[in-house]
Design a protein around this motif. Structure first.
Motif, PDB file in Angstrom:
ATOM      1  N   THR A  16       0.837  -1.202   0.000  1.00  0.00           N
ATOM      2  CA  THR A  16       0.000   0.000   0.000  1.00  0.00           C
ATOM      3  C   THR A  16       0.869   1.248   0.000  1.00  0.00           C
ATOM      4  O   THR A  16       0.616   2.195  -0.741  1.00  0.00           O
ATOM      5  CB  THR A  16      -0.936   0.000   1.224  1.00  0.00           C
TER       6      THR A  16
ATOM      7  N   VAL B 170      -1.497   9.841   2.987  1.00  0.00           N
ATOM      8  CA  VAL B 170      -1.097  10.457   1.721  1.00  0.00           C
ATOM      9  C   VAL B 170       0.073  11.379   2.007  1.00  0.00           C
ATOM     10  O   VAL B 170       0.018  12.194   2.925  1.00  0.00           O
ATOM     11  CB  VAL B 170      -2.275  11.253   1.113  1.00  0.00           C
TER      12      VAL B 170
ATOM     13  N   CYS C 129      -1.082   4.121   4.922  1.00  0.00           N
ATOM     14  CA  CYS C 129      -2.246   4.647   4.202  1.00  0.00           C
ATOM     15  C   CYS C 129      -2.281   6.170   4.148  1.00  0.00           C
ATOM     16  O   CYS C 129      -3.140   6.743   3.484  1.00  0.00           O
ATOM     17  CB  CYS C 129      -3.535   4.128   4.846  1.00  0.00           C
TER      18      CYS C 129
ATOM     19  N   ILE D 201       0.831   4.158  -2.816  1.00  0.00           N
ATOM     20  CA  ILE D 201       0.492   5.548  -2.502  1.00  0.00           C
ATOM     21  C   ILE D 201       1.628   6.479  -2.894  1.00  0.00           C
ATOM     22  O   ILE D 201       1.400   7.597  -3.356  1.00  0.00           O
ATOM     23  CB  ILE D 201       0.127   5.687  -1.004  1.00  0.00           C
TER      24      ILE D 201
ATOM     25  N   ALA E 184      -7.760   2.753   0.174  1.00  0.00           N
ATOM     26  CA  ALA E 184      -6.841   3.230   1.222  1.00  0.00           C
ATOM     27  C   ALA E 184      -7.610   3.583   2.488  1.00  0.00           C
ATOM     28  O   ALA E 184      -7.155   3.285   3.599  1.00  0.00           O
ATOM     29  CB  ALA E 184      -6.050   4.431   0.714  1.00  0.00           C
TER      30      ALA E 184
END
Length: 157
Positions: free
Chosen positions: A56, A141, A139, A60, A74
């Motif tokens: 993940t 950003v 997760c 991202i 996400a």
């Protein structure tokens, strides 16, 4: 959704541990033998969350060879991570409370077995907490240059 606070997880773990210790003091002789299967189950969950976190995070951060992740995916993974860390804190606290009670009875075979099972389960729960916190972190950003400009502008208002 706000990030999980480690202090909340620690408070849950300690609080549940104290309550379980008090209950086990009263009812240990009437409890069934603890199953050992919780240890590998929690460790497999932790491995799954770690695996998911690494991929993940790469998606991202738009690493080469990865495809972008859908925002809803996400968000769901972050919710899974938050729920996992809280559930693991409850489990780890409960089994740690039992292990603390049993530490004084290691000379008897059944309490000794239950001590190792409950201690191993508590450690596996702590491993799941760590994996869940890493998944939640993965997760997030990453902040871009426009986020920093917005933050500086907002602080002047």
């Amino acid at each position: 959704m706000k990030p999980t606070r480690i202090t909340v997880l620690a408070a849950v773990l300690i609080g549940v541990g104290v309550v379980v210790w008090a209950v086990v003091r009263l009812f240990y002789t009437s409890l069934p033998v603890l199953p050992w299967t919780m240890v590998p189950s929690l460790l497999l969950l932790a491995l799954g969350e770690l695996y998911t976190a690494f991929f993940t995070r790469a998606r991202i951060q738009h690493k080469p060879g990865t495809k972008p992740i859908e925002p809803l995916v996400a968000a769901r993974l972050a919710a899974l991570a938050k729920a996992s860390s809280h559930a693991a804190a409850v489990l780890a606290g409960g089994f740690a409370g039992m292990a603390v009670y049993l530490i004084s009875s290691l000379d008897k075979p059944t309490p000794r077995r239950d001590f190792f099972v409950s201690g191993g389960t508590a450690l596996a729960g702590i491993a799941l907490i760590g994996a869940a916190l890493f998944l939640e972190y993965a997760c997030r950003v990453p902040k871009g240059p426009e986020d920093e400009n917005d933050h500086r502008h907002a602080s002047r208002i």
